[in-house]
Design an enzyme around this catalytic site. Structure first.
Site, PDB file in Angstrom:
ATOM      1  N   SER A   1       0.852  -1.183   0.000  1.00  0.00           N
ATOM      2  CA  SER A   1       0.000   0.000   0.000  1.00  0.00           C
ATOM      3  C   SER A   1       0.889   1.235   0.000  1.00  0.00           C
ATOM      4  CB  SER A   1      -0.855   0.051   1.267  1.00  0.00           C
ATOM      5  OG  SER A   1      -1.506  -1.160   1.461  1.00  0.00           O
TER       6      SER A   1
ATOM      7  N   HIS B 214      -6.284  -3.296  -4.721  1.00  0.00           N
ATOM      8  CA  HIS B 214      -5.126  -4.090  -5.139  1.00  0.00           C
ATOM      9  C   HIS B 214      -5.329  -4.540  -6.586  1.00  0.00           C
ATOM     10  CE1 HIS B 214      -2.845  -4.769  -1.355  1.00  0.00           C
ATOM     11  NE2 HIS B 214      -3.995  -4.362  -0.848  1.00  0.00           N
TER      12      HIS B 214
ATOM     13  N   HIS C 216      -2.635 -12.137  -0.315  1.00  0.00           N
ATOM     14  CA  HIS C 216      -2.527 -12.201   1.149  1.00  0.00           C
ATOM     15  C   HIS C 216      -3.117 -13.505   1.699  1.00  0.00           C
ATOM     16  CE1 HIS C 216      -2.429  -7.819   0.328  1.00  0.00           C
ATOM     17  NE2 HIS C 216      -1.600  -7.780   1.355  1.00  0.00           N
TER      18      HIS C 216
ATOM     19  N   TYR D 210      -4.752 -13.780   4.429  1.00  0.00           N
ATOM     20  CA  TYR D 210      -6.090 -13.558   5.007  1.00  0.00           C
ATOM     21  C   TYR D 210      -7.206 -13.607   3.961  1.00  0.00           C
ATOM     22  CZ  TYR D 210      -5.343  -8.673   3.536  1.00  0.00           C
ATOM     23  OH  TYR D 210      -5.075  -7.554   2.805  1.00  0.00           O
ATOM     24  N   GLU D 211      -6.842 -13.574   2.682  1.00  0.00           N
ATOM     25  CA  GLU D 211      -7.874 -13.684   1.649  1.00  0.00           C
ATOM     26  C   GLU D 211      -8.393 -15.112   1.533  1.00  0.00           C
ATOM     27  OE1 GLU D 211      -6.984 -11.080  -1.970  1.00  0.00           O
ATOM     28  OE2 GLU D 211      -5.081 -11.138  -0.921  1.00  0.00           O
TER      29      GLU D 211
ATOM     30  N   ALA E   7       2.913  -1.733   3.818  1.00  0.00           N
ATOM     31  CA  ALA E   7       2.504  -0.767   4.849  1.00  0.00           C
ATOM     32  C   ALA E   7       2.472  -1.548   6.151  1.00  0.00           C
ATOM     33  CB  ALA E   7       1.132  -0.203   4.528  1.00  0.00           C
TER      34      ALA E   7
ATOM     35  N   MET F 167       0.621  -7.695   7.634  1.00  0.00           N
ATOM     36  CA  MET F 167      -0.109  -8.913   7.263  1.00  0.00           C
ATOM     37  C   MET F 167       0.462  -9.553   5.995  1.00  0.00           C
ATOM     38  SD  MET F 167      -3.937  -7.422   7.900  1.00  0.00           S
ATOM     39  CE  MET F 167      -4.271  -6.311   9.285  1.00  0.00           C
ATOM     40  N   SER F 168       1.738  -9.348   5.751  1.00  0.00           N
ATOM     41  CA  SER F 168       2.333  -9.908   4.532  1.00  0.00           C
ATOM     42  C   SER F 168       3.826 -10.131   4.751  1.00  0.00           C
ATOM     43  CB  SER F 168       2.138  -8.933   3.363  1.00  0.00           C
ATOM     44  OG  SER F 168       2.861  -7.746   3.600  1.00  0.00           O
TER      45      SER F 168
ATOM     46  N   ASN G 177       0.883   3.886  10.354  1.00  0.00           N
ATOM     47  CA  ASN G 177       0.192   4.243  11.607  1.00  0.00           C
ATOM     48  C   ASN G 177       0.986   3.667  12.771  1.00  0.00           C
ATOM     49  OD1 ASN G 177      -1.012   1.622  10.297  1.00  0.00           O
ATOM     50  ND2 ASN G 177      -1.295   1.376  12.503  1.00  0.00           N
TER      51      ASN G 177
ATOM     52  N   HIS H   4      -8.787   1.043   7.679  1.00  0.00           N
ATOM     53  CA  HIS H   4      -8.028   0.751   6.462  1.00  0.00           C
ATOM     54  C   HIS H   4      -7.847   2.023   5.645  1.00  0.00           C
ATOM     55  CE1 HIS H   4      -6.371  -1.371   3.085  1.00  0.00           C
ATOM     56  NE2 HIS H   4      -7.346  -0.980   2.293  1.00  0.00           N
TER      57      HIS H   4
HETATM   58  N1  HPA Z   1      -1.318  -3.754  11.752  1.00  0.00           N
HETATM   59  C1  HPA Z   1      -1.235  -4.698  10.799  1.00  0.00           C
HETATM   60  N2  HPA Z   1      -1.076  -4.413   9.520  1.00  0.00           N
HETATM   61  C2  HPA Z   1      -0.972  -3.127   9.175  1.00  0.00           C
HETATM   62  C3  HPA Z   1      -1.059  -2.099  10.120  1.00  0.00           C
HETATM   63  C4  HPA Z   1      -1.233  -2.428  11.483  1.00  0.00           C
HETATM   64  O1  HPA Z   1      -1.312  -1.568  12.386  1.00  0.00           O
HETATM   65  N3  HPA Z   1      -0.922  -0.927   9.430  1.00  0.00           N
HETATM   66  C5  HPA Z   1      -0.751  -1.243   8.128  1.00  0.00           C
HETATM   67  N4  HPA Z   1      -0.791  -2.578   7.966  1.00  0.00           N
END
Ligand code: HPA
Length: 277
Positions: free
Chosen positions: A32, A63, A85, A87-88, A115, A213-214, A237, A249
């Site tokens: 991202s 995506h 991913h 989680y998909e 990200a 998450m990747s 973040n 998100h």
């Molecule tokens: N946690 C998990 N995945 C993320 C986050 C987060 O705070 N920010 C961007 N991807």
């Protein structure tokens, strides 16, 4: 009987090769915030994931699912615009198939971006973090199952998942461009829920600086195949519980977009330096 995972990979490879004749040196995975990076390079051709027989196709909004082949400076690259991913709902073996495919196409270097949530209290939203090491223990290993001997050994060493020379290249390039860069350990959770405050405290205790998450599953298979790996996270973040705000998100995406231009510059110049190695 042949190994089904390897046969599927070979089938995707034959299919892709029949459609695109290009030999990349660097494979770049866009996270991202870098989603439109491929619009800024000299594109030779593109290949949608859905046009490759047997290829896992991504579902998440925003995506794009395709490979972009082209040049960053003079360096031939294949770019994954949209990753797959866990989680998909894909099997872990499918999540990492594109990485293996890019290696078969010729890529020697894997450059991962993502990200991530900052876990280290010295980090701020918008920071870039060079990944120095990783914790993959919260997701299943992509190497579980019969070993694909054609690709690598059964028990691969993971002492230097992120290539030391490539880390130096990133640091020196960032310094030359006067782009501040943090360094740290990336921990992968499965998602798709963001972590709880307790999970973030745990991550910090375990030595993580950022969570996402990747990525760690992808770098494991790259190492297994002997690729040289480097990576940069965009800290979109501070992770859950570190600030008052709940995570969304949309905000993660917006913060990543804001850091995008510096991120793109650093990635471009780093790839050009890698081309000289
Ligand atoms: N946690 C998990 N995945 C993320 C986050 C987060 O705070 N920010 C961007 N991807």
């Amino acid at each position: 009987m042949g190994n089904q995972i390897y046969e599927k990979l070979l089938k995707c490879y034959e299919n892709a090769k029949a459609k695109v004749d290009f030999q990349p040196k660097v494979a770049l995975v866009l996270g991202s915030g870098l989603g439109d990076y491929a619009d800024h390079i000299r594109v030779v051709s593109t290949l949608s994931y859905r046009d490759i027989e047997g290829f896992p196709v991504s579902t998440i909004a925003g995506h794009k699912g395709r490979f972009v082949f082209g040049y960053v400076g003079e360096v031939p690259v294949v770019i994954m615009q949209g990753r797959v991913h866990y989680y998909e709902g894909y099997a872990m073996q499918d999540v990492v198939l594109p990485i293996r495919l890019m290696k078969l196409m010729g890529a020697e270097v894997l450059f991962v971006t993502n990200a991530a949530g900052g876990v280290n209290y010295d980090f701020h939203a918008g920071d870039l973090m060079m990944i120095t090491d990783q914790i993959s223990s919260f997701v299943p290993s992509p190497l579980i199952g019969a070993n694909l001997d054609e690709l690598g050994v059964r028990f691969p060493d993971m002492s230097h998942i992120y290539d030391v020379q490539l880390q130096n290249v990133i640091e020196q390039t960032a310094a030359r461009l006067e782009i501040p860069i943090q360094k740290g350990v990336y921990l992968q959770f499965t998602g798709p829920a963001y972590e709880s405050p307790a999970e973030i405290r745990m991550s910090r205790t375990l030595g993580a600086d950022a969570v996402g998450m990747s990525t760690t599953c992808e770098t494991i298979v790259a190492n297994h195949m002997g690729m040289r790996v480097c990576g940069i996270s965009c800290i979109s973040n501070l992770a859950c519980g570190m600030t008052e705000q709940p995570l969304s998100h949309k905000e993660v995406q917006e913060a990543a977009d804001k850091a995008a231009s510096l991120f793109q510059k650093l990635v471009t110049e780093t790839i050009m330096e890698i081309g000289k190695l």
